[in-house]
Write a protein that holds these residues in place. Structure first.
Motif, PDB file in Angstrom:
ATOM      1  N   PRO A  19       0.838  -1.219   0.000  1.00 40.59           N
ATOM      2  CA  PRO A  19       0.000   0.000   0.000  1.00 40.59           C
ATOM      3  C   PRO A  19       0.863   1.256   0.000  1.00 40.59           C
ATOM      4  O   PRO A  19       2.055   1.205   0.306  1.00 40.59           O
ATOM      5  CB  PRO A  19      -0.777  -0.130   1.318  1.00 40.59           C
ATOM      6  CG  PRO A  19       0.120  -0.941   2.195  1.00 40.59           C
ATOM      7  CD  PRO A  19       0.890  -1.872   1.309  1.00 40.59           C
ATOM      8  N   ASP A  20       0.233   2.382  -0.338  1.00 35.61           N
ATOM      9  CA  ASP A  20       0.938   3.668  -0.280  1.00 35.61           C
ATOM     10  C   ASP A  20       1.212   4.021   1.181  1.00 35.61           C
ATOM     11  O   ASP A  20       0.400   3.720   2.067  1.00 35.61           O
ATOM     12  CB  ASP A  20       0.066   4.769  -0.895  1.00 35.61           C
ATOM     13  CG  ASP A  20       0.173   4.793  -2.410  1.00 35.61           C
ATOM     14  OD1 ASP A  20       1.025   4.034  -2.946  1.00 35.61           O
ATOM     15  OD2 ASP A  20      -0.578   5.544  -3.050  1.00 35.61           O
ATOM     16  N   GLY A 171       2.236  -5.662   7.874  1.00 39.55           N
ATOM     17  CA  GLY A 171       2.573  -6.957   7.284  1.00 39.55           C
ATOM     18  C   GLY A 171       2.853  -6.919   5.790  1.00 39.55           C
ATOM     19  O   GLY A 171       3.847  -7.478   5.331  1.00 39.55           O
ATOM     20  N   SER A 172       1.997  -6.245   5.013  1.00 44.86           N
ATOM     21  CA  SER A 172       2.164  -6.235   3.549  1.00 44.86           C
ATOM     22  C   SER A 172       3.446  -5.519   3.152  1.00 44.86           C
ATOM     23  O   SER A 172       4.168  -5.939   2.238  1.00 44.86           O
ATOM     24  CB  SER A 172       0.962  -5.565   2.896  1.00 44.86           C
ATOM     25  OG  SER A 172       0.769  -4.285   3.456  1.00 44.86           O
ATOM     26  N   MET A 173       3.744  -4.426   3.856  1.00 44.88           N
ATOM     27  CA  MET A 173       4.972  -3.671   3.544  1.00 44.88           C
ATOM     28  C   MET A 173       6.210  -4.487   3.947  1.00 44.88           C
ATOM     29  O   MET A 173       7.207  -4.494   3.229  1.00 44.88           O
ATOM     30  CB  MET A 173       4.979  -2.345   4.288  1.00 44.88           C
ATOM     31  CG  MET A 173       4.098  -1.292   3.674  1.00 44.88           C
ATOM     32  SD  MET A 173       4.255   0.238   4.591  1.00 44.88           S
ATOM     33  CE  MET A 173       3.604   1.422   3.440  1.00 44.88           C
ATOM     34  N   ARG A 174       6.113  -5.164   5.101  1.00 44.92           N
ATOM     35  CA  ARG A 174       7.258  -5.944   5.570  1.00 44.92           C
ATOM     36  C   ARG A 174       7.554  -7.096   4.608  1.00 44.92           C
ATOM     37  O   ARG A 174       8.706  -7.367   4.282  1.00 44.92           O
ATOM     38  CB  ARG A 174       7.014  -6.480   6.980  1.00 44.92           C
ATOM     39  CG  ARG A 174       8.302  -7.022   7.606  1.00 44.92           C
ATOM     40  CD  ARG A 174       8.082  -7.687   8.948  1.00 44.92           C
ATOM     41  NE  ARG A 174       7.374  -6.809   9.861  1.00 44.92           N
ATOM     42  CZ  ARG A 174       6.454  -7.230  10.724  1.00 44.92           C
ATOM     43  NH1 ARG A 174       6.119  -8.504  10.760  1.00 44.92           N
ATOM     44  NH2 ARG A 174       5.855  -6.398  11.528  1.00 44.92           N
ATOM     45  N   LEU A 175       6.485  -7.764   4.149  1.00 41.94           N
ATOM     46  CA  LEU A 175       6.662  -8.871   3.207  1.00 41.94           C
ATOM     47  C   LEU A 175       7.339  -8.370   1.923  1.00 41.94           C
ATOM     48  O   LEU A 175       8.294  -8.981   1.431  1.00 41.94           O
ATOM     49  CB  LEU A 175       5.293  -9.499   2.867  1.00 41.94           C
ATOM     50  CG  LEU A 175       5.336 -10.579   1.789  1.00 41.94           C
ATOM     51  CD1 LEU A 175       6.010 -11.835   2.324  1.00 41.94           C
ATOM     52  CD2 LEU A 175       3.933 -10.912   1.284  1.00 41.94           C
ATOM     53  N   THR A 176       6.853  -7.234   1.411  1.00 46.76           N
ATOM     54  CA  THR A 176       7.431  -6.663   0.183  1.00 46.76           C
ATOM     55  C   THR A 176       8.903  -6.337   0.401  1.00 46.76           C
ATOM     56  O   THR A 176       9.752  -6.632  -0.454  1.00 46.76           O
ATOM     57  CB  THR A 176       6.659  -5.394  -0.215  1.00 46.76           C
ATOM     58  OG1 THR A 176       5.275  -5.704  -0.259  1.00 46.76           O
ATOM     59  CG2 THR A 176       7.108  -4.881  -1.565  1.00 46.76           C
TER      60      THR A 176
END
Lengths: 235, 86
Positions: A19-20, A171-176
């Protein structure tokens, strides 16, 4: 193949999944390339130092070659770190460079320090002495990298985002971020292997040329380590 | 309202440019690296072809220990064996 897959996955995650950022918006996506590049570059310098230690202990020129390639590639990544960092700084802070930011300046110091590695090698003609001095340099500079990093972290508060803030990512940012880091690390390892194979192939060709009695037109002074025939082997 | 929207779009577009530029840097670095590696590979291939030609033009060498009929045994050794680097 794995490198291509992981890098492709990382790019897909960066542009279609992550996400942004609430503060910086879309421009924060530079983080997913800038930070992994920096971590892998600094790690490459430390790995180069460890290989230089192995060279000093064993006197095996293959370790010098491994250390040389590790540092050479880390330096290439460091160029990427400085350029992507400048672009991010311009987008986020409105300036290309901030001399008051200790992280930026310390990274530049490390980069300039390692920029002297190749000229140092080139300045020494005797291959054995060149390898020994270069290894000592790699060890000292390699120890300086984490020390410098810690000193900056312990210094006063600054605006530069720290690695600690990466732990607090959603979570989504960490995974990326982790997939990007794995992709850049694999890219570094793949390029290291290619370069080592190329160096060994060159050395074997030179040895073959000598055996066949052909004049060595490519023989010239170089910053790259010269492998004696006895030291040639696999990566 | 339209002006504000235009300004916001321009800002987004500018930020897009920065992100694109950052990723293009990595792409450009990779491309330069590949070009350098391709040049090195071409040089290796050229040298290998040259050495192959040189080896083809050398006179054939009798295997070590081979004796011709009716001739006394000679101390034969493959050409180049035991040569030291200049």
């Amino acid at each position: 193949m794995l490198t291509v897959l992981v890098l492709s996955a990382a790019l897909a995650l960066v542009f279609f999944y992550a996400p942004d950022d609430a503060d910086q918006g879309f421009v924060q996506r530079i983080f997913y390339i800038h930070v992994p590049l920096a971590i892998v570059a600094l790690g490459g310098f430390v790995v180069g130092a460890a290989m230089a230690v192995a060279h000093l202990r064993t006197r095996d020129p293959r370790w010098d070659m491994r250390s040389y390639v590790a540092i050479h590639l880390a330096l290439v990544l460091a160029v990427g770190v400085l350029i992507t960092g400048a672009i991010w700084a311009r987008a986020a802070w409105g300036v290309w460079w901030d001399w008051n930011d200790s992280t930026l300046v310390s990274f530049l110091i490390i980069f300039l320090l390692y920029a002297t590695y190749q000229p140092l090698r080139f300045a020494i003609e005797d291959p054995e002495r060149q390898a020994r001095y270069a290894s000592v340099f790699a060890v000292v500079a390699g120890v300086f990298v984490p020390l410098n990093f810690m000193a900056v972290r312990l210094a006063q508060a600054y605006v530069h985002p720290s690695l600690g803030s990466a732990k607090n990512l959603p979570g989504s940012m960490r995974l990326t971020f982790l997939v990007s880091l794995a992709g850049i690390a694999l890219l570094y390892a793949t390029l290291w292997k290619y370069e080592m194979t190329s160096k060994y192939a060159s050395a074997q060709l030179r040895a073959l040329r000598r055996k066949l009695g052909a004049p060595d037109a490519t023989a010239r002074r170089s910053a790259a380590p010269a492998l004696p025939p006895a030291a040639q082997g696999t990566v | 309202m339209a002006a504000e929207l235009g300004g916001a779009l321009a800002a987004v577009s500018l930020h897009d440019d920065y992100v694109t530029a950052a990723y293009l840097v990595l792409f450009a670095l990779l491309l330069i690296y590949l070009a350098v590696m391709a040049t090195k590979l071409a040089r290796l291939e050229r040298e290998l072809a040259e050495l192959n030609e040189l080896a083809d033009n050398r006179p054939p060498v009798a295997p070590a220990g081979a004796e011709r009929q009716g001739e006394p045994a000679r101390d034969s050794e493959p050409v180049g064996a035991g040569e030291s680097a200049p």
